[in-house]
Write an enzyme that holds these catalytic residues in place. Structure first.
Site, PDB file in Angstrom:
ATOM      1  N   ASP A  39       0.757  -1.316   0.003  1.00 24.98           N
ATOM      2  CA  ASP A  39      -0.010  -0.013   0.092  1.00 24.98           C
ATOM      3  C   ASP A  39       0.931   1.396  -0.137  1.00 24.98           C
ATOM      4  O   ASP A  39       0.516   2.224  -0.543  1.00 24.98           O
ATOM      5  CB  ASP A  39      -0.875  -0.004   1.202  1.00 24.98           C
ATOM      6  CG  ASP A  39      -2.197  -0.980   0.945  1.00 24.98           C
ATOM      7  OD1 ASP A  39      -2.196  -1.491  -0.083  1.00 24.98           O
ATOM      8  OD2 ASP A  39      -3.062  -1.017   1.991  1.00 24.98           O
ATOM      9  N   ALA A  40       1.934   1.337   0.674  1.00 22.39           N
ATOM     10  CA  ALA A  40       2.959   2.245   0.891  1.00 22.39           C
ATOM     11  C   ALA A  40       3.349   2.617  -0.546  1.00 22.39           C
ATOM     12  O   ALA A  40       3.411   3.761  -1.010  1.00 22.39           O
ATOM     13  CB  ALA A  40       4.148   2.133   1.735  1.00 22.39           C
ATOM     14  N   SER A  88     -15.414   7.064  -1.570  1.00 22.58           N
ATOM     15  CA  SER A  88     -14.352   6.834  -0.868  1.00 22.58           C
ATOM     16  C   SER A  88     -14.112   7.797   0.189  1.00 22.58           C
ATOM     17  O   SER A  88     -15.345   8.437   0.811  1.00 22.58           O
ATOM     18  CB  SER A  88     -13.058   6.839  -1.815  1.00 22.58           C
ATOM     19  OG  SER A  88     -12.149   6.453  -1.254  1.00 22.58           O
ATOM     20  N   LEU A  89     -13.057   8.214   0.660  1.00 28.16           N
ATOM     21  CA  LEU A  89     -12.581   9.066   1.646  1.00 28.16           C
ATOM     22  C   LEU A  89     -11.684  10.004   1.273  1.00 28.16           C
ATOM     23  O   LEU A  89     -10.547   9.380   0.754  1.00 28.16           O
ATOM     24  CB  LEU A  89     -12.461   8.318   3.143  1.00 28.16           C
ATOM     25  CG  LEU A  89     -13.664   7.817   4.065  1.00 28.16           C
ATOM     26  CD1 LEU A  89     -13.090   7.349   5.146  1.00 28.16           C
ATOM     27  CD2 LEU A  89     -14.638   8.876   4.554  1.00 28.16           C
ATOM     28  N   LYS A 124     -10.336   3.018  11.503  1.00 32.13           N
ATOM     29  CA  LYS A 124     -10.481   3.135   9.867  1.00 32.13           C
ATOM     30  C   LYS A 124     -10.101   1.544   9.799  1.00 32.13           C
ATOM     31  O   LYS A 124      -9.097   0.930   9.840  1.00 32.13           O
ATOM     32  CB  LYS A 124      -9.843   3.797   8.957  1.00 32.13           C
ATOM     33  CG  LYS A 124     -10.040   3.583   7.476  1.00 32.13           C
ATOM     34  CD  LYS A 124      -9.421   4.655   6.550  1.00 32.13           C
ATOM     35  CE  LYS A 124      -9.723   4.296   5.312  1.00 32.13           C
ATOM     36  NZ  LYS A 124      -9.050   3.458   4.757  1.00 32.13           N
ATOM     37  N   ARG A 145     -18.541  -2.766  -2.705  1.00 37.23           N
ATOM     38  CA  ARG A 145     -18.543  -1.323  -3.122  1.00 37.23           C
ATOM     39  C   ARG A 145     -18.267  -1.411  -4.731  1.00 37.23           C
ATOM     40  O   ARG A 145     -19.118  -0.353  -5.506  1.00 37.23           O
ATOM     41  CB  ARG A 145     -17.386  -0.694  -2.692  1.00 37.23           C
ATOM     42  CG  ARG A 145     -17.615   0.963  -2.883  1.00 37.23           C
ATOM     43  CD  ARG A 145     -16.353   1.612  -2.334  1.00 37.23           C
ATOM     44  NE  ARG A 145     -14.978   1.113  -2.568  1.00 37.23           N
ATOM     45  CZ  ARG A 145     -13.775   1.915  -2.347  1.00 37.23           C
ATOM     46  NH1 ARG A 145     -14.022   2.781  -1.525  1.00 37.23           N
ATOM     47  NH2 ARG A 145     -12.757   1.182  -2.515  1.00 37.23           N
ATOM     48  N   GLU A 182     -17.549  -2.735   7.022  1.00 35.84           N
ATOM     49  CA  GLU A 182     -16.465  -3.577   6.845  1.00 35.84           C
ATOM     50  C   GLU A 182     -16.475  -4.866   6.885  1.00 35.84           C
ATOM     51  O   GLU A 182     -16.717  -5.060   8.257  1.00 35.84           O
ATOM     52  CB  GLU A 182     -15.275  -2.539   7.292  1.00 35.84           C
ATOM     53  CG  GLU A 182     -13.960  -2.721   6.507  1.00 35.84           C
ATOM     54  CD  GLU A 182     -13.698  -1.571   5.435  1.00 35.84           C
ATOM     55  OE1 GLU A 182     -14.993  -0.996   5.148  1.00 35.84           O
ATOM     56  OE2 GLU A 182     -12.768  -1.820   4.728  1.00 35.84           O
ATOM     57  N   LYS A 298     -15.923  12.080  11.326  1.00 40.48           N
ATOM     58  CA  LYS A 298     -16.829  12.515  10.500  1.00 40.48           C
ATOM     59  C   LYS A 298     -18.071  13.453  11.269  1.00 40.48           C
ATOM     60  O   LYS A 298     -18.035  13.334  12.435  1.00 40.48           O
ATOM     61  CB  LYS A 298     -18.080  11.242  10.306  1.00 40.48           C
ATOM     62  CG  LYS A 298     -17.489   9.899   9.723  1.00 40.48           C
ATOM     63  CD  LYS A 298     -18.229   8.759   9.694  1.00 40.48           C
ATOM     64  CE  LYS A 298     -17.418   7.624   9.141  1.00 40.48           C
ATOM     65  NZ  LYS A 298     -18.222   6.348   9.144  1.00 40.48           N
TER      66      LYS A 298
HETATM   67  P1  NAD Z   1      -9.526   4.250   1.718  1.00 42.94           P
HETATM   68  O1  NAD Z   1      -9.592   2.707   1.674  1.00 42.94           O
HETATM   69  O2  NAD Z   1      -8.418   4.960   1.915  1.00 42.94           O
HETATM   70  O3  NAD Z   1     -10.899   4.785   2.066  1.00 42.94           O
HETATM   71  C1  NAD Z   1     -12.217   4.642   2.057  1.00 42.94           C
HETATM   72  C2  NAD Z   1     -12.743   3.237   2.687  1.00 42.94           C
HETATM   73  O4  NAD Z   1     -12.446   3.195   4.074  1.00 42.94           O
HETATM   74  C3  NAD Z   1     -14.285   3.097   2.699  1.00 42.94           C
HETATM   75  O5  NAD Z   1     -14.822   2.835   1.528  1.00 42.94           O
HETATM   76  C4  NAD Z   1     -14.532   2.296   3.688  1.00 42.94           C
HETATM   77  O6  NAD Z   1     -14.532   1.052   3.122  1.00 42.94           O
HETATM   78  C5  NAD Z   1     -13.259   2.171   4.594  1.00 42.94           C
HETATM   79  N1  NAD Z   1     -13.584   2.155   5.843  1.00 42.94           N
HETATM   80  C6  NAD Z   1     -12.917   1.730   7.035  1.00 42.94           C
HETATM   81  N2  NAD Z   1     -13.623   2.083   8.192  1.00 42.94           N
HETATM   82  C7  NAD Z   1     -14.360   3.018   7.645  1.00 42.94           C
HETATM   83  C8  NAD Z   1     -15.040   3.964   9.069  1.00 42.94           C
HETATM   84  N3  NAD Z   1     -15.095   3.556  10.182  1.00 42.94           N
HETATM   85  N4  NAD Z   1     -15.935   4.664   8.204  1.00 42.94           N
HETATM   86  C9  NAD Z   1     -15.889   5.084   6.968  1.00 42.94           C
HETATM   87  N5  NAD Z   1     -15.250   4.348   6.068  1.00 42.94           N
HETATM   88  C10 NAD Z   1     -14.413   3.319   6.531  1.00 42.94           C
HETATM   89  O7  NAD Z   1     -10.043   4.524   0.242  1.00 42.94           O
HETATM   90  P2  NAD Z   1     -10.162   3.590  -1.040  1.00 42.94           P
HETATM   91  O8  NAD Z   1     -10.317   4.279  -2.105  1.00 42.94           O
HETATM   92  O9  NAD Z   1     -11.134   2.618  -0.813  1.00 42.94           O
HETATM   93  O10 NAD Z   1      -8.691   2.707  -1.098  1.00 42.94           O
HETATM   94  C11 NAD Z   1      -7.605   3.203  -1.146  1.00 42.94           C
HETATM   95  C12 NAD Z   1      -6.747   2.258  -0.310  1.00 42.94           C
HETATM   96  O11 NAD Z   1      -6.465   1.111  -0.886  1.00 42.94           O
HETATM   97  C13 NAD Z   1      -5.383   2.808   0.110  1.00 42.94           C
HETATM   98  O12 NAD Z   1      -5.023   2.513   1.397  1.00 42.94           O
HETATM   99  C14 NAD Z   1      -4.428   2.263  -0.991  1.00 42.94           C
HETATM  100  O13 NAD Z   1      -3.033   2.119  -0.474  1.00 42.94           O
HETATM  101  C15 NAD Z   1      -5.325   0.911  -1.153  1.00 42.94           C
HETATM  102  N6  NAD Z   1      -4.731   0.170  -2.541  1.00 42.94           N
HETATM  103  C16 NAD Z   1      -3.766  -0.554  -2.654  1.00 42.94           C
HETATM  104  C17 NAD Z   1      -3.492  -1.083  -3.751  1.00 42.94           C
HETATM  105  C18 NAD Z   1      -2.119  -2.028  -3.721  1.00 42.94           C
HETATM  106  O14 NAD Z   1      -1.649  -2.268  -4.842  1.00 42.94           O
HETATM  107  N7  NAD Z   1      -1.516  -2.336  -2.862  1.00 42.94           N
HETATM  108  C19 NAD Z   1      -4.072  -1.067  -4.698  1.00 42.94           C
HETATM  109  C20 NAD Z   1      -5.273  -0.018  -4.832  1.00 42.94           C
HETATM  110  C21 NAD Z   1      -5.610   0.530  -3.654  1.00 42.94           C
END
Ligand code: NAD
Length: 339
Positions: A39-40, A88-89, A124, A145, A182, A298
């Protein structure tokens, strides 16, 4: 090369290369549950992509990854359209960004200096988000989602989760209630699953998040049933009659209907209290038993959430305060990470 030294031509080239690479990483992560990079590493490329787009706004188009959520539902699943999109967030990393977030929300709402504004702060959860639709108290379908507008039909799989009620408790639930949250796997269950996978000569999972996603997104619900998946409800989609008018009250209502909710959710007033709760959660992180990658703030009042609305792919009324990247994940390296 620093972005300010790039010519528009080179910026365009790098931008489109990054777009291709990120789209491939998204596919591996969201569709195959088998990330190609940590992820980093992903976040670093993503930041570069966003910085390029900011410096060269002519690069941005409707196809920009900054406007997209997740990835399209995989072909192997039936699709479900979300009545209310699952977005997303926005992310912040530093304390001053949290102060800035609070200030921005207050400015937008025209709140006077002394007027209190309440926020919830909660872990989260590092899993995958799902929407569970209940009609007259009965679970009728569940969806991932997906791309935010259309998700995968995982109803049969969700029905195998012990923690998710087939029927809601009591009788005070609204006729239509979409509970969102989640699906995740506890760390000890993830390690035990990987041991079973290794013993059976099957590929290992990279981390609890990917094992939760890989276990839920199975064509055969019997496989899902054999995997110890759990759920935290923290949000909602379509609701015929709102049982509460605050974020905190809604989550309490979801709990009263029998859905599991996270005990570390707290109401805070102002950035200092939010940051104090962030540190408290960060200090407990290693002992929670499940992975979290930050704290979500929030606006508590749902009327104010509605006034604030959304920008592109994220709400203006919420933000994810992420933990520093180097501690964000326990990626098992040097092994075949696949489903
Ligand atoms: P995100 O995961 O940073 O944030 C949005 C998500 O957080 C929401 O959709 C929900 O599922 C979740 N969430 C968890 N607890 C929550 C809470 N208490 N309230 C609200 N939401 C909550 O954003 P994203 O766009 O879904 O994904 C990006 C993330 O995925 C990044 O951390 C990225 O590193 C990872 N990612 C990694 C790769 C990889 O190849 N390693 C590829 C794509 C995405």
């Amino acid at each position: 090369t620093p972005i300010e030294d790039l010519s528009p031509r080179r910026a365009k080239l790098e931008y489109s290369r990054l777009a291709e690479q990120l789209a491939e990483y998204d596919r591996r992560y969201y569709q195959d549950d088998s990330p190609a990079v940590s992820d980093a590493e992903y976040d670093a490329l993503r930041q570069r992509y966003e910085a390029l787009e900011k410096a060269f706004p002519e690069l941005a188009s409707d196809a920009s990854l900054t406007k997209k959520v997740g990835a399209a539902p995989a072909e192997k699943f039936a699709k479900i359209k979300h009545v209310v999109p699952m977005l997303s967030l926005g992310n912040v990393f530093a304390d001053e960004d949290v102060h800035e977030f609070v200030a921005r929300v207050r400015r937008f709402l025209g709140f006077a200096d002394e007027a209190p504004l309440f926020f919830t702060a909660e872990p989260k959860i590092d899993g995958l988000s799902c929407s569970l639709r209940y009609e007259k108290g009965a679970l009728v379908y569940a969806a991932t989602r997906g791309d935010g507008y259309e998700g995968e039909d995982i109803t049969a799989n969700i029905r195998t989760l012990e923690e998710i009620p087939q029927r809601l408790n009591g009788e005070s639930w609204p006729d239509v209630l979409e509970a969102r949250g989640e699906v995740y796997m506890r760390r000890e269950d993830f390690f035990a699953l990987n041991e079973r996978q290794a013993a059976a000569n099957k590929p290992l999972f990279a981390n609890p998040r990917n094992s939760a996603a890989g276990s839920l997104r199975q064509l055969d619900p019997k496989v899902t049933a054999s995997r110890p998946l759990r759920f935290f409800a923290y949000s909602w989609g379509e609701v015929s009659v709102m049982p509460a008018d605050t974020q905190y009250g809604m989550v309490q209502a979801l709990a009263s209907f029998g859905l599991p909710t996270n005990p570390l959710t707290k109401i805070c007033v102002g950035a200092d209290e939010m940051l104090a709760h962030f540190r408290d959660i960060e200090a407990r992180r290693a002992t929670l038993g499940y992975d979290i990658d930050g704290v979500v703030y929030k606006v508590d009042d749902i009327g104010l959430q509605i006034r604030l609305g959304f920008v592109s792919r994220a709400p203006r009324w919420a933000v994810a305060h992420k933990f520093p990247a180097e501690q964000a994940k326990t990626i098992v390296r040097g092994i075949d990470i696949n489903v």
